[in-house]
Every structure is written in structure tokens, then in C-alpha cells.
Design an enzyme around this catalytic site. Structure first.
Site, PDB file in Angstrom:
ATOM      1  N   GLY A  91      20.671 -58.564 -72.652  1.00 46.51           N
ATOM      2  CA  GLY A  91      19.903 -59.522 -71.942  1.00 46.51           C
ATOM      3  C   GLY A  91      19.179 -59.131 -70.522  1.00 46.51           C
ATOM      4  O   GLY A  91      18.977 -60.170 -69.784  1.00 46.51           O
ATOM      5  N   ARG A 103      14.802 -57.233 -75.896  1.00 47.70           N
ATOM      6  CA  ARG A 103      14.248 -56.869 -77.359  1.00 47.70           C
ATOM      7  C   ARG A 103      13.101 -55.951 -77.320  1.00 47.70           C
ATOM      8  O   ARG A 103      12.745 -55.184 -78.375  1.00 47.70           O
ATOM      9  CB  ARG A 103      13.858 -58.397 -77.876  1.00 47.70           C
ATOM     10  CG  ARG A 103      15.119 -59.130 -78.345  1.00 47.70           C
ATOM     11  CD  ARG A 103      14.901 -60.457 -79.221  1.00 47.70           C
ATOM     12  NE  ARG A 103      15.901 -61.350 -78.578  1.00 47.70           N
ATOM     13  CZ  ARG A 103      16.063 -62.321 -79.149  1.00 47.70           C
ATOM     14  NH1 ARG A 103      15.558 -62.781 -80.079  1.00 47.70           N
ATOM     15  NH2 ARG A 103      17.127 -63.037 -78.644  1.00 47.70           N
ATOM     16  N   ASP A 135      18.413 -54.521 -80.518  1.00 43.43           N
ATOM     17  CA  ASP A 135      18.536 -55.747 -81.633  1.00 43.43           C
ATOM     18  C   ASP A 135      20.010 -55.787 -81.647  1.00 43.43           C
ATOM     19  O   ASP A 135      20.855 -55.049 -82.214  1.00 43.43           O
ATOM     20  CB  ASP A 135      17.706 -55.605 -82.823  1.00 43.43           C
ATOM     21  CG  ASP A 135      18.027 -56.737 -83.912  1.00 43.43           C
ATOM     22  OD1 ASP A 135      19.107 -57.626 -83.480  1.00 43.43           O
ATOM     23  OD2 ASP A 135      17.544 -56.705 -85.098  1.00 43.43           O
ATOM     24  N   LYS A 143      30.100 -68.381 -69.575  1.00 44.95           N
ATOM     25  CA  LYS A 143      30.208 -69.636 -70.336  1.00 44.95           C
ATOM     26  C   LYS A 143      28.924 -70.091 -71.085  1.00 44.95           C
ATOM     27  O   LYS A 143      27.838 -69.846 -70.599  1.00 44.95           O
ATOM     28  CB  LYS A 143      30.695 -71.092 -69.248  1.00 44.95           C
ATOM     29  CG  LYS A 143      29.798 -71.390 -68.379  1.00 44.95           C
ATOM     30  CD  LYS A 143      29.680 -73.198 -68.335  1.00 44.95           C
ATOM     31  CE  LYS A 143      28.639 -73.319 -67.452  1.00 44.95           C
ATOM     32  NZ  LYS A 143      27.897 -74.374 -67.850  1.00 44.95           N
ATOM     33  N   ASP A 199      33.198 -67.615 -64.240  1.00 35.61           N
ATOM     34  CA  ASP A 199      32.716 -68.912 -63.708  1.00 35.61           C
ATOM     35  C   ASP A 199      32.030 -68.989 -62.378  1.00 35.61           C
ATOM     36  O   ASP A 199      33.015 -68.834 -61.545  1.00 35.61           O
ATOM     37  CB  ASP A 199      34.000 -69.869 -63.874  1.00 35.61           C
ATOM     38  CG  ASP A 199      33.827 -71.479 -63.523  1.00 35.61           C
ATOM     39  OD1 ASP A 199      32.859 -71.802 -62.724  1.00 35.61           O
ATOM     40  OD2 ASP A 199      34.215 -72.085 -64.139  1.00 35.61           O
ATOM     41  N   HIS A 200      30.867 -69.199 -62.380  1.00 38.31           N
ATOM     42  CA  HIS A 200      30.234 -68.938 -61.095  1.00 38.31           C
ATOM     43  C   HIS A 200      30.791 -69.781 -59.773  1.00 38.31           C
ATOM     44  O   HIS A 200      30.669 -69.231 -58.625  1.00 38.31           O
ATOM     45  CB  HIS A 200      28.665 -69.019 -61.324  1.00 38.31           C
ATOM     46  CG  HIS A 200      28.004 -70.287 -60.936  1.00 38.31           C
ATOM     47  ND1 HIS A 200      28.071 -71.100 -62.022  1.00 38.31           N
ATOM     48  CD2 HIS A 200      27.362 -70.686 -59.936  1.00 38.31           C
ATOM     49  CE1 HIS A 200      27.377 -72.349 -61.561  1.00 38.31           C
ATOM     50  NE2 HIS A 200      27.008 -72.097 -60.361  1.00 38.31           N
ATOM     51  N   HIS A 224      33.789 -75.626 -64.437  1.00 38.58           N
ATOM     52  CA  HIS A 224      33.900 -75.475 -63.001  1.00 38.58           C
ATOM     53  C   HIS A 224      34.689 -76.474 -62.241  1.00 38.58           C
ATOM     54  O   HIS A 224      35.322 -76.214 -61.396  1.00 38.58           O
ATOM     55  CB  HIS A 224      32.326 -75.917 -62.497  1.00 38.58           C
ATOM     56  CG  HIS A 224      31.191 -75.012 -62.952  1.00 38.58           C
ATOM     57  ND1 HIS A 224      31.490 -73.673 -63.266  1.00 38.58           N
ATOM     58  CD2 HIS A 224      30.143 -75.346 -63.487  1.00 38.58           C
ATOM     59  CE1 HIS A 224      30.446 -73.074 -63.748  1.00 38.58           C
ATOM     60  NE2 HIS A 224      29.396 -74.186 -63.973  1.00 38.58           N
TER      61      HIS A 224
HETATM   62  C1  BG6 Z   1      25.831 -74.578 -64.289  1.00 38.00           C
HETATM   63  C2  BG6 Z   1      25.249 -75.704 -65.105  1.00 38.00           C
HETATM   64  O1  BG6 Z   1      27.017 -73.955 -64.865  1.00 38.00           O
HETATM   65  O2  BG6 Z   1      26.064 -75.114 -63.233  1.00 38.00           O
HETATM   66  C3  BG6 Z   1      24.249 -76.584 -64.678  1.00 38.00           C
HETATM   67  O3  BG6 Z   1      25.117 -75.199 -66.327  1.00 38.00           O
HETATM   68  C4  BG6 Z   1      24.454 -76.830 -63.352  1.00 38.00           C
HETATM   69  O4  BG6 Z   1      23.926 -77.645 -65.529  1.00 38.00           O
HETATM   70  C5  BG6 Z   1      24.871 -75.581 -62.304  1.00 38.00           C
HETATM   71  O5  BG6 Z   1      23.352 -77.192 -62.649  1.00 38.00           O
HETATM   72  C6  BG6 Z   1      25.234 -76.153 -61.149  1.00 38.00           C
HETATM   73  O6  BG6 Z   1      25.645 -75.057 -60.044  1.00 38.00           O
HETATM   74  P1  BG6 Z   1      25.606 -75.050 -58.787  1.00 38.00           P
HETATM   75  O7  BG6 Z   1      25.952 -73.528 -58.199  1.00 38.00           O
HETATM   76  O8  BG6 Z   1      24.256 -75.242 -58.411  1.00 38.00           O
HETATM   77  O9  BG6 Z   1      26.520 -76.419 -58.367  1.00 38.00           O
END
Ligand code: BG6
Length: 484
Positions: free
Chosen positions: A10, A44, A87, A150, A179-180, A242
Site C-alpha cells: 500500500g 499496483r 498484485d 485496525k 492502534d494509533h 481506541h
Molecule cells: C480513526 C477513525 O481510527 O481515528 C476515524 O477511523 C477518526 O474515524 C480517527 O476520525 C480519530 O483520530 P484522532 O487521532 O484524530 O483522534
């Protein structure tokens, strides 16, 4: 740090351009990448290495936190990148990829330590993992790691299935689930905050804490993501991952700063102590909302239902509020409230800890003491205490003490997480146990939505969510703090 290859599936996508290349570049500038490394980007379309390096240069110019003042540094970074068309379903392409990876390893004289970053739609996770295995790309003398983001499934069953499949190609210890929220600097600070500050540690339990409120409110609506979001809703998009991760991070008890396995164990303990939701009382503990039309910054914005791509009559949740109980020694009888929604009044991710009023009943209606942890977009910690109003001896008024305000030039979540994955530190990644237990907790809510057991409450865009969410906390004698 081991020399290694970063293989990015990606590589032409939006996330790669906005977050991943800038993160790698900032780490490179900060000398937080291994001494020698190779980046292989995959997409791709056919493009030459040189052309693709220019695509990356452009993305850095637009999105990188730091700009390249020194052209030689930028060129040296771009020179680490090679591009290949691939691919995901074609094993032959993976064989060619293996040849390219090996060729670069030889040229650079680096061992076959390989990190595979899957910045692709989740339906490709399994296929790519299998092809990595079948092509021999994953058969290394050195280490291999898989980084995925996720959604990890869309319910308990599909999450288990996905995990089983990935487990055929990678060991759990090799899988890094992003999980950011766990990469946000203030979230990474939570374990330290409690474990390294005796003042807070002493107060950190049901003896002194009345309730904990975790809010992640957003001002944006569904944007151009209706296709995804209408099948996901706030419950899958934010709560299962989250929000429950924030809950684990704030409520786990660490004896000291823990290592990855200790943090995982403590987080699992929290999830195992969560009181499961029961179908007959679920509607008293869960609020489901959807935004109606409203006003934001003086501008009229449409209802969710009128957003492009949203199917007529959609009952999708754009807001969730939830009351949870952690039935363990430290937290029993302390309600935790979670609230998240789109098109709300302010963009804010914060945790508010409300302390008990020991003189309740005898005293006036003082505001309680609060510990407020601001996570996003501002980072900071403040405490709210009471003081005498200097002009009116009879009156108390709250005062706020800012402990800590962060500067603005902090590493982004992706920078922290990619750095950890490259170093092999999985502390701030979601372990399978946590993912599974989170789905287990959330599954009754999904079922209740299916059976329409929880009414859908509407809230005007630009508000603090439906009234039902205020009633949820009011039922316990509380209110949401700091709502503007
Ligand atoms: C993402 C969601 O994981 O987190 C989004 O898919 C959301 O819908 C976003 O807007 C929020 O992240 P942050 O860091 O802006 O709070």
C-alpha cells in the site's frame, strides 16, 4: 538497532503518503532509524524507482513535520527507497519481490531482518500474509515482523478467524497491531504518570476517585468515508479499539514502569475484570446517537442521513456513550464513562478523573477536584482545586493548575509506533488478548443494535451529543466535565 528492510504494502496509498513516509523521514533525521536500512514500497501501478522517489519527496514536502533543509539528507533518504508493482493475490509477484528484497540486502550488506507493513484494506491481510509465507519472503534467518492496522475483524467471530489465519504465517510475538491512539505522546505518558508519581498513586483508587470520564469528540462528520463508516459506526470505529485502549491505559496498575509483557498482562487484567453487559439492562448503560443537521462555526451542516453515500434510513451510530465497571480491588464501584462522536462541538480527546468529596452533605456545593489529561489536539495535564474567592469570603471558586503543557513539535503517533516496531518494542501495540477481550466486551452491544434494543437518539451537529448521554451520568449523580 538491527539493520533491516521495511516492506510497505500500500506504498502508493493515502496513509503511506500522509503518515508513513513522513514518519520514516523524521526518524531518519533524528537518527532513530538503523544505520543501514532498505525501504521497498509496493503498489499496483508500474513506476520506476526514480519516479517513485519523487512521489515520496512530494509527500514529505506536503506532510512532513520537519522539512528537509539539507538536500543531501533528503537525497540519502530517498535513495533507500525502491518501488515494485505487486498484485496482492499473485504469488509470482511475491517471488519477484523476494528477489528484489534479497538483492538490496546483498547490495547494502544487511541481514534478512524484514518488517512487513500492511497499509492496505483489511480484506488483503490474510492473502498477503500467506503469500509472504509461500514465497519464502518470511523464511528469514533474522527476524520478521508484521505490522497491521485496525479494523481487526468486524465482530468477535471474524476477529478470531483473522487472527487464526495470520497465526499460520506469523507468530503472535511477530505481529504488531497498530492502534494509533497508543502512539500519542500523552497516552504513552499515562503509565508513567500514575506509576512514577506517589502523589497520584496514593489517590489512584476507589477510595478517592468518584468517576472517570473518557471523551473523544470530533468536529468532522463522516467525510467521504460513508462506504466504510456506515458499516462500522462509532462502536467499531472508535469504541472497540481506541476508547477501550484508553480505558486500559488509565486503569491498569503498574508497580513501576513496565515492560511490554507486564503492560500486556495488566491491560488484560483490566479487560478480564470488566463487568459484562447484560441484554436486559444494556439500554441503561449504552447510549447510541446519530447527528442531525446543525450549525458549526456559523455554518449549517447536514444530518448524517443526508451525507453523500449514506443509505436512506441508516440507523448507524455516529455517537456512543457507555457506562463501564471494572470489578477489581482498585476500581470496584467507580463508574467509568466513555463517550465518542462525530460532528460534536469541539475536537477533544481527554480523560477527566473526578475525585470524591469527603465532606459531601456537610459542605456546600463545591466543585470537586479534577485531574484532567488532555490528549488531543492539545496535550497537557491540569488539576482543578478549590480556593477562596478573595472578594467574597463565603465563596469558594475552582482554580486550575497547569502541571504540564507540551510543545507543538512533538513526534506524531506514527513516528513513535514505527520507531517501536523497527526496534522490536511492542509495548504500545494491541496484543491479541486485548483485541479479543475488547470484541468480547463489545459483542453484546453489536447484538443489541441488531435487535434494536437500544434506541437511537439524535443530536444536533455542533452539540455535545444526545441528552441521553447527559442522563447516563446524571443517573449516578454526575455530569460530564468541561463541556463547552
Ligand atoms: C480513526 C477513525 O481510527 O481515528 C476515524 O477511523 C477518526 O474515524 C480517527 O476520525 C480519530 O483520530 P484522532 O487521532 O484524530 O483522534
Amino acid at each position: 538497532m538491527d539493520n533491516m528492510t521495511f516492506v510497505l504494502f500500500g506504498g502508493t496509498g493515502d496513509l503511506a503518503k500522509r503518515k508513513i513516509y513522513p514518519a520514516l523521514f523524521n526518524l531518519y533525521i533524528d537518527k532513530k532509524m538503523p544505520e543501514t536500512f532498505s525501504i521497498i514500497a509496493l503498489g499496483r501501478k508500474e513506476t520506476s524507482h526514480a519516479e517513485f522517489q519523487q512521489v515520496v519527496a512530494k509527500s514529505l514536502e506536503t506532510f512532513s513535520r520537519r522539512k528537509a533543509n539539507d538536500q543531501a539528507v533528503l537525497n540519502a533518504f530517498l535513495e533507500t527507497i525502491r518501488y515494485a508493482a505487486l498484485d496482492a493475490g499473485n504469488l509470482e509477484d511475491f517471488n519477484k519481490l523476494r528477489t528484489l528484497v534479497e538483492q538490496r540486502e546483498q547490495e547494502l550488506n544487511i541481514p534478512d531482518n524484514r518488517l512487513f507493513y500492511l497499509s492496505v484494506a483489511p480484506e488483503f491481510f490474510e492473502t498477503i500474509a500467506f503469500n509472504i509465507k509461500d514465497s519464502g519472503l518470511g523464511s528469514t534467518q533474522g527476524w520478521k515482523r508484521l505490522v497491521i492496522e485496525k479494523p481487526f475483524g468486524r465482530d468477535l467471530q471474524s476477529a478470531r478467524h483473522l487472527n487464526e489465519q495470520l497465526g499460520k504465517a506469523f507468530d503472535e510475538s511477530e505481529i504488531y497491531r497498530i492502534d494509533h491512539y497508543l502512539g500519542k505522546p500523552m497516552v504513552q505518558n499515562l503509565e508513567i504518570l500514575e506509576s512514577s508519581n506517589p502523589i497520584l498513586k496514593a489517590l489512584w483508587s476507589n477510595h478517592h476517585i468518584a468517576n472517570v470520564q473518557i471523551t473523544a469528540s470530533e468536529t468532522v462528520g463522516v467525510e467521504e468515508r460513508a462506504g466504510y463508516y456506515d458499516h462500522s459506526g462509532a462502536i467499531r470505529d472508535m469504541v472497540q479499539n481506541h476508547m477501550l485502549q484508553l480505558l486500559m491505559m488509565i486503569s491498569m496498575r503498574l508497580p513501576r514502569k513496565g515492560d511490554a509483557s507486564e503492560v500486556r498482562m495488566k491491560k488484560r487484567n483490566v479487560m478480564e475484570s470488566l463487568r459484562p453487559l447484560q441484554m436486559d439492562t444494556i439500554a441503561q448503560n449504552v447510549v447510541r446517537g446519530q447527528y442531525a443537521a446543525g450549525e458549526m462555526n456559523g455554518k449549517r451542516v447536514p444530518a448524517y442521513i443526508d451525507e453523500p453515500g449514506v443509505p436512506a434510513g441508516s440507523k448507524n451510530d455516529t455517537f456512543i456513550a457507555l457506562r463501564l465497571w471494572i470489578d477489581n480491588y482498585f476500581w470496584s464501584e467507580v463508574p467509568f464513562y466513555i463517550r465518542t462522536g462525530k460532528r460534536m462541538k469541539e475536537k477533544s480527546t481527554r480523560i477527566v478523573i473526578e475525585f470524591k468529596e469527603p465532606l459531601k452533605g456537610q459542605n456546600t456545593n463545591n466543585d470537586p477536584n479534577l485531574l484532567v489529561i488532555e490528549i488531543n489536539p492539545n496535550e497537557g495535564i491540569f488539576i482543578q482545586l478549590n480556593k477562596k474567592d478573595p472578594l467574597n469570603n463565603e465563596k469558594l471558586e475552582p482554580m486550575r493548575i497547569n502541571f504540564y503543557e507540551c510543545g507543538t513539535d512533538l513526534p506524531e503517533a506514527y513516528e513513535n509506533l514505527i520507531h517501536d516496531a523497527v526496534r522490536g518494542d511492542s509495548t504500545f501495540f494491541a496484543h491479541w488478548d486485548e483485541v479479543e477481550l475488547s470484541w468480547q466486551y463489545v459483542q453484546p452491544i453489536l447484538d443489541a443494535f441488531e435487535q434494536d434494543l437500544i434506541p437511537l437518539s439524535y443530536y444536533p451537529a455542533g452539540s455535545n451529543g444526545p441528552e441521553a448521554s447527559d442522563q447516563l451520568v446524571a443517573a449516578d449523580g454526575f455530569k460530564w466535565w468541561l463541556d463547552k
